[in-house]
Write a protein that holds these residues in place. Sequence first.
Motif, PDB file in Angstrom:
ATOM      1  N   ALA B 141       5.944   4.670 -12.398  1.00 49.85           N
ATOM      2  CA  ALA B 141       6.786   3.496 -12.625  1.00 49.85           C
ATOM      3  C   ALA B 141       6.940   2.686 -11.343  1.00 49.85           C
ATOM      4  O   ALA B 141       8.027   2.286 -10.950  1.00 49.85           O
ATOM      5  CB  ALA B 141       8.157   3.892 -13.177  1.00 49.85           C
ATOM      6  N   LEU B 142       5.804   2.465 -10.692  1.00 54.04           N
ATOM      7  CA  LEU B 142       5.802   1.762  -9.413  1.00 54.04           C
ATOM      8  C   LEU B 142       5.034   0.455  -9.612  1.00 54.04           C
ATOM      9  O   LEU B 142       3.942   0.467 -10.168  1.00 54.04           O
ATOM     10  CB  LEU B 142       5.079   2.645  -8.395  1.00 54.04           C
ATOM     11  CG  LEU B 142       5.391   2.451  -6.940  1.00 54.04           C
ATOM     12  CD1 LEU B 142       6.854   2.767  -6.650  1.00 54.04           C
ATOM     13  CD2 LEU B 142       4.481   3.348  -6.106  1.00 54.04           C
ATOM     14  N   SER B 143       5.605  -0.641  -9.142  1.00 52.78           N
ATOM     15  CA  SER B 143       4.970  -1.930  -9.397  1.00 52.78           C
ATOM     16  C   SER B 143       3.650  -2.047  -8.661  1.00 52.78           C
ATOM     17  O   SER B 143       3.583  -1.875  -7.448  1.00 52.78           O
ATOM     18  CB  SER B 143       5.875  -3.082  -8.970  1.00 52.78           C
ATOM     19  OG  SER B 143       5.162  -4.295  -9.134  1.00 52.78           O
ATOM     20  N   PRO B 144       2.575  -2.351  -9.413  1.00 54.72           N
ATOM     21  CA  PRO B 144       1.286  -2.542  -8.741  1.00 54.72           C
ATOM     22  C   PRO B 144       1.210  -3.873  -7.996  1.00 54.72           C
ATOM     23  O   PRO B 144       0.271  -4.087  -7.248  1.00 54.72           O
ATOM     24  CB  PRO B 144       0.279  -2.504  -9.893  1.00 54.72           C
ATOM     25  CG  PRO B 144       1.049  -2.768 -11.130  1.00 54.72           C
ATOM     26  CD  PRO B 144       2.488  -2.471 -10.869  1.00 54.72           C
ATOM     27  N   THR B 145       2.202  -4.745  -8.194  1.00 54.07           N
ATOM     28  CA  THR B 145       2.077  -6.086  -7.606  1.00 54.07           C
ATOM     29  C   THR B 145       2.198  -6.072  -6.089  1.00 54.07           C
ATOM     30  O   THR B 145       1.745  -6.989  -5.438  1.00 54.07           O
ATOM     31  CB  THR B 145       3.131  -7.066  -8.175  1.00 54.07           C
ATOM     32  OG1 THR B 145       4.429  -6.596  -7.819  1.00 54.07           O
ATOM     33  CG2 THR B 145       3.018  -7.175  -9.675  1.00 54.07           C
ATOM     34  N   ASN B 146       2.843  -5.054  -5.542  1.00 55.43           N
ATOM     35  CA  ASN B 146       2.877  -5.005  -4.075  1.00 55.43           C
ATOM     36  C   ASN B 146       2.274  -3.703  -3.540  1.00 55.43           C
ATOM     37  O   ASN B 146       2.519  -3.316  -2.400  1.00 55.43           O
ATOM     38  CB  ASN B 146       4.307  -5.199  -3.549  1.00 55.43           C
ATOM     39  CG  ASN B 146       5.291  -4.305  -4.257  1.00 55.43           C
ATOM     40  OD1 ASN B 146       4.910  -3.301  -4.855  1.00 55.43           O
ATOM     41  ND2 ASN B 146       6.557  -4.637  -4.206  1.00 55.43           N
ATOM     42  N   ALA B 147       1.433  -3.055  -4.395  1.00 58.30           N
ATOM     43  CA  ALA B 147       0.849  -1.777  -4.005  1.00 58.30           C
ATOM     44  C   ALA B 147       0.053  -1.888  -2.705  1.00 58.30           C
ATOM     45  O   ALA B 147       0.150  -1.026  -1.829  1.00 58.30           O
ATOM     46  CB  ALA B 147      -0.061  -1.268  -5.128  1.00 58.30           C
ATOM     47  N   ARG B 148      -0.734  -2.955  -2.588  1.00 55.89           N
ATOM     48  CA  ARG B 148      -1.592  -3.073  -1.404  1.00 55.89           C
ATOM     49  C   ARG B 148      -0.794  -3.349  -0.133  1.00 55.89           C
ATOM     50  O   ARG B 148      -1.114  -2.843   0.942  1.00 55.89           O
ATOM     51  CB  ARG B 148      -2.671  -4.133  -1.630  1.00 55.89           C
ATOM     52  CG  ARG B 148      -3.756  -3.595  -2.526  1.00 55.89           C
ATOM     53  CD  ARG B 148      -4.740  -4.597  -3.047  1.00 55.89           C
ATOM     54  NE  ARG B 148      -5.363  -4.049  -4.238  1.00 55.89           N
ATOM     55  CZ  ARG B 148      -6.313  -3.112  -4.225  1.00 55.89           C
ATOM     56  NH1 ARG B 148      -6.762  -2.648  -3.080  1.00 55.89           N
ATOM     57  NH2 ARG B 148      -6.810  -2.639  -5.350  1.00 55.89           N
ATOM     58  N   ASP B 149       0.264  -4.132  -0.277  1.00 57.25           N
ATOM     59  CA  ASP B 149       1.127  -4.388   0.892  1.00 57.25           C
ATOM     60  C   ASP B 149       1.822  -3.101   1.329  1.00 57.25           C
ATOM     61  O   ASP B 149       1.935  -2.789   2.512  1.00 57.25           O
ATOM     62  CB  ASP B 149       2.210  -5.418   0.548  1.00 57.25           C
ATOM     63  CG  ASP B 149       1.615  -6.804   0.391  1.00 57.25           C
ATOM     64  OD1 ASP B 149       0.437  -6.976   0.766  1.00 57.25           O
ATOM     65  OD2 ASP B 149       2.315  -7.686  -0.123  1.00 57.25           O
ATOM     66  N   ARG B 150       2.326  -2.379   0.335  1.00 56.16           N
ATOM     67  CA  ARG B 150       3.015  -1.126   0.621  1.00 56.16           C
ATOM     68  C   ARG B 150       2.055  -0.138   1.294  1.00 56.16           C
ATOM     69  O   ARG B 150       2.402   0.555   2.248  1.00 56.16           O
ATOM     70  CB  ARG B 150       3.527  -0.541  -0.706  1.00 56.16           C
ATOM     71  CG  ARG B 150       4.474   0.612  -0.582  1.00 56.16           C
ATOM     72  CD  ARG B 150       4.738   1.197  -1.960  1.00 56.16           C
ATOM     73  NE  ARG B 150       5.635   0.401  -2.777  1.00 56.16           N
ATOM     74  CZ  ARG B 150       6.958   0.561  -2.790  1.00 56.16           C
ATOM     75  NH1 ARG B 150       7.519   1.469  -2.051  1.00 56.16           N
ATOM     76  NH2 ARG B 150       7.699  -0.187  -3.569  1.00 56.16           N
ATOM     77  N   PHE B 151       0.828  -0.104   0.775  1.00 55.19           N
ATOM     78  CA  PHE B 151      -0.189   0.787   1.327  1.00 55.19           C
ATOM     79  C   PHE B 151      -0.498   0.419   2.778  1.00 55.19           C
ATOM     80  O   PHE B 151      -0.556   1.287   3.660  1.00 55.19           O
ATOM     81  CB  PHE B 151      -1.463   0.706   0.484  1.00 55.19           C
ATOM     82  CG  PHE B 151      -2.605   1.521   1.033  1.00 55.19           C
ATOM     83  CD1 PHE B 151      -2.579   2.906   0.972  1.00 55.19           C
ATOM     84  CD2 PHE B 151      -3.701   0.903   1.620  1.00 55.19           C
ATOM     85  CE1 PHE B 151      -3.626   3.668   1.487  1.00 55.19           C
ATOM     86  CE2 PHE B 151      -4.747   1.653   2.138  1.00 55.19           C
ATOM     87  CZ  PHE B 151      -4.708   3.036   2.074  1.00 55.19           C
ATOM     88  N   ALA B 152      -0.680  -0.875   3.024  1.00 57.56           N
ATOM     89  CA  ALA B 152      -1.034  -1.318   4.382  1.00 57.56           C
ATOM     90  C   ALA B 152       0.068  -0.941   5.369  1.00 57.56           C
ATOM     91  O   ALA B 152      -0.198  -0.485   6.484  1.00 57.56           O
ATOM     92  CB  ALA B 152      -1.281  -2.823   4.387  1.00 57.56           C
ATOM     93  N   GLU B 153       1.315  -1.121   4.948  1.00 57.00           N
ATOM     94  CA  GLU B 153       2.416  -0.763   5.859  1.00 57.00           C
ATOM     95  C   GLU B 153       2.469   0.756   6.074  1.00 57.00           C
ATOM     96  O   GLU B 153       2.656   1.234   7.195  1.00 57.00           O
ATOM     97  CB  GLU B 153       3.760  -1.262   5.327  1.00 57.00           C
ATOM     98  CG  GLU B 153       4.878  -1.011   6.349  1.00 57.00           C
ATOM     99  CD  GLU B 153       6.265  -1.399   5.850  1.00 57.00           C
ATOM    100  OE1 GLU B 153       6.395  -2.430   5.158  1.00 57.00           O
ATOM    101  OE2 GLU B 153       7.220  -0.665   6.166  1.00 57.00           O
ATOM    102  N   GLY B 154       2.293   1.510   4.991  1.00 58.41           N
ATOM    103  CA  GLY B 154       2.312   2.966   5.108  1.00 58.41           C
ATOM    104  C   GLY B 154       1.227   3.460   6.052  1.00 58.41           C
ATOM    105  O   GLY B 154       1.454   4.331   6.897  1.00 58.41           O
ATOM    106  N   LEU B 155       0.051   2.861   5.938  1.00 54.51           N
ATOM    107  CA  LEU B 155      -1.067   3.280   6.787  1.00 54.51           C
ATOM    108  C   LEU B 155      -0.791   2.931   8.252  1.00 54.51           C
ATOM    109  O   LEU B 155      -1.087   3.722   9.164  1.00 54.51           O
ATOM    110  CB  LEU B 155      -2.355   2.602   6.300  1.00 54.51           C
ATOM    111  CG  LEU B 155      -3.629   3.048   6.999  1.00 54.51           C
ATOM    112  CD1 LEU B 155      -3.897   4.533   6.745  1.00 54.51           C
ATOM    113  CD2 LEU B 155      -4.820   2.211   6.520  1.00 54.51           C
ATOM    114  N   ALA B 156      -0.224   1.768   8.479  1.00 53.48           N
ATOM    115  CA  ALA B 156       0.108   1.373   9.853  1.00 53.48           C
ATOM    116  C   ALA B 156       1.112   2.363  10.450  1.00 53.48           C
ATOM    117  O   ALA B 156       1.006   2.754  11.620  1.00 53.48           O
ATOM    118  CB  ALA B 156       0.677  -0.046   9.866  1.00 53.48           C
ATOM    119  N   LEU B 157       2.049   2.783   9.624  1.00 54.49           N
ATOM    120  CA  LEU B 157       3.045   3.761  10.085  1.00 54.49           C
ATOM    121  C   LEU B 157       2.384   5.104  10.417  1.00 54.49           C
ATOM    122  O   LEU B 157       2.669   5.723  11.454  1.00 54.49           O
ATOM    123  CB  LEU B 157       4.133   3.915   9.018  1.00 54.49           C
ATOM    124  CG  LEU B 157       5.173   5.028   9.189  1.00 54.49           C
ATOM    125  CD1 LEU B 157       5.844   4.958  10.552  1.00 54.49           C
ATOM    126  CD2 LEU B 157       6.222   4.947   8.082  1.00 54.49           C
TER     127      LEU B 157
END
Lengths: 275, 402
Positions: B141-157
């Motif tokens: 139940a996670l919005s795919p609309t910001n999945a890539r942004d969330r991923f990019a930030e997670g990876l940077a972290l």
Amino acid sequence: MIAEMSQVRTPAMKVSVAELGSGVPLVYLHDVLFDLVAVDGDAPVLLELLAGSHRVFAPALPGFRDLKQLAAFSSVTDYVLVVSDLLSSLGLDRPHVVGTGLGGWFAAELAAFYPDSVGTLTLVNAFGLRVEGHPTARFFDAAAPNALGGRREIRELLFAAPDGPPGIDLVPDFPDDETNERYFAHIHASARIGWEPPAFYDPRLLGRLDRISAPTHIVWGAENAVVDVSHGRAYEAGIENAVLTVLDGAGHAVTVEQPEELAKSVVAFLEMHDR
Amino acid sequence: MRFFTFHYMPYQGLDAVQAIDDYGVGWCTLPNSMCDPGVMASNYRDYVDQAALADELGFDGVTLNEHHQTPFGTMPSPNVMAGAIAERTTRARIAVFGNALPLRSTPLSSIEEYTMIDLLSNGRLEAGFVVGGGPEYYSFALSPTNARDRFAEGLALVRRAWSEPGPFRWDGEYYQLDCVNPWPRPVQQPHPPIWVCGIGSPSTLEMCAREDIGYMGVNASQGHVDFVGQCEYLRKAADEYGRQYDPARMGWLTHIHVADSDEQALEEFGAHAAYGGLLTRGFGGPAKTFYPPGHLPPDRLAKWERQTRESYVAKPMPGDAPLMGKPQTVANRLISRLKDYKIGNVAMAFQWGTMPHDMVTRSMRMFAEQVMPIVRAELDAYLDDLYPQRTQSAMATGVGAK
């Protein structure tokens, strides 16, 4: 009827607004599909009918014209603020506010956050509430890309007659790329707020419905399979000054299924309160 | 040139045809009452044995991946499996391709678990990260609309937490942490090689080239031309960012089956592939839900729908099934592919669908003994010639290093 299109500046962003007709101002907040005025100003039949008696202001909700706008939107508050700002930018004092589906949810929130900014409130098949035992349908499941199966699943949710007109014309099984891109863009924009739980509702809204002071008209398609008529009844019960009209034979997409009947019902209520 | 085995680890106890007939889906809502724990445990034992065999046969590594709520791939936590495999192997790299960062409440948990695997395996982890498949966005139940942004930030972290001494503060759009300070620290310093696994999004390829991150193309059913295009795109992007392209940081995922004759290989593969193919198609009905709205931009979704429809074949066979055959056939085709791609890693799914343990191990042995040495010699010479500066591992030198 071709609407006049303009870009209205609000503190957060520029909002694309279509204007048509003349008379007492009416702000129209659209649903996920079908009732957004086209970029070239081509207005859906329902809006033409409303414009027969009122000055209709129909903004495009953030993201629906340009997905990049979604970057700044993640909660219902973001949307309520931009609609509220828009009323100020347009210089509208207590206009009629009519919202359908997703736009109906924002209209209800607006009237609860800022009771004095709304003249009358009309909610058509509005999202926004959680009703025990009547969950909002798995909208995005049905709306997902489906290369082989076509679009019947989403038509079943939206239309009382999934294989008849207007559903089969508006949501064809295998659309051309351009139509399809627009469809996905609208689903995408609404997924920004409708996907994550609470999906298409705000658990706090029910508790603040009693803040709404505007005379309120709730209109529901009897066959609505997305948010069934129990949601309409919940709105009616929660808002002090509310009446409910149920349209037989209509589903969630009532704006295109029964535009004449819907316009007649909406306008009859507005005219009791025009000032 | 490095050779990895790849594994989806399917649950094999299902009548897939019946399941798809009855429920129309292979993911998300397929009832979990259909999972027999006895069968699953036995499948797991075979799969861990296959990883141990890969180590013994001289494969450079084994590869795991993450999927949720489906018999198609039963590794909701590839990290648990990696821990088990660490104890059964001694030299093979353990590549997790990858952890689906956005599905976690914080990337810190991924850093911690990955570090544990690196320590348990004495520095054998390849740390892959993925956005996560479309169906998983329904399951979580996670919005795919910001999945890539969330991923990019997670990876940077992740990269910062593994590169800079802690504790530090992180004030992001999606993650806010007073104290980023993961204990313990990994054997491989500054950190295990980082990979992003993708399906060819230009934005992902761009990021890998810019940030000097390994890229693993994980869409095993994509066409040859598509992947040649992805490789070219990444090399060009690396050039534009002033980085030297390194084949060690680019990989390809494929299905494979080796047998005594081409006919036998195709027949055996075909008999067992249908299962996996059906479940893939049944992501949520026929060809539905791979990419929910927002997971990809609208124009790519529209194109995907049309192309899927146009290229659909009723009998599923992953990709154009190039690597099914006798050892010589497979060697020739693999050499030709890898030369076209100019890459230094290949991950091969020996087990697919219902293919039984004995057949899998036979195919792995034939590959290791009769195919791998030939391809390795040929490709190493070819890549040395093209890229004399190339490295032997996907280890980047640190955040932002040139």
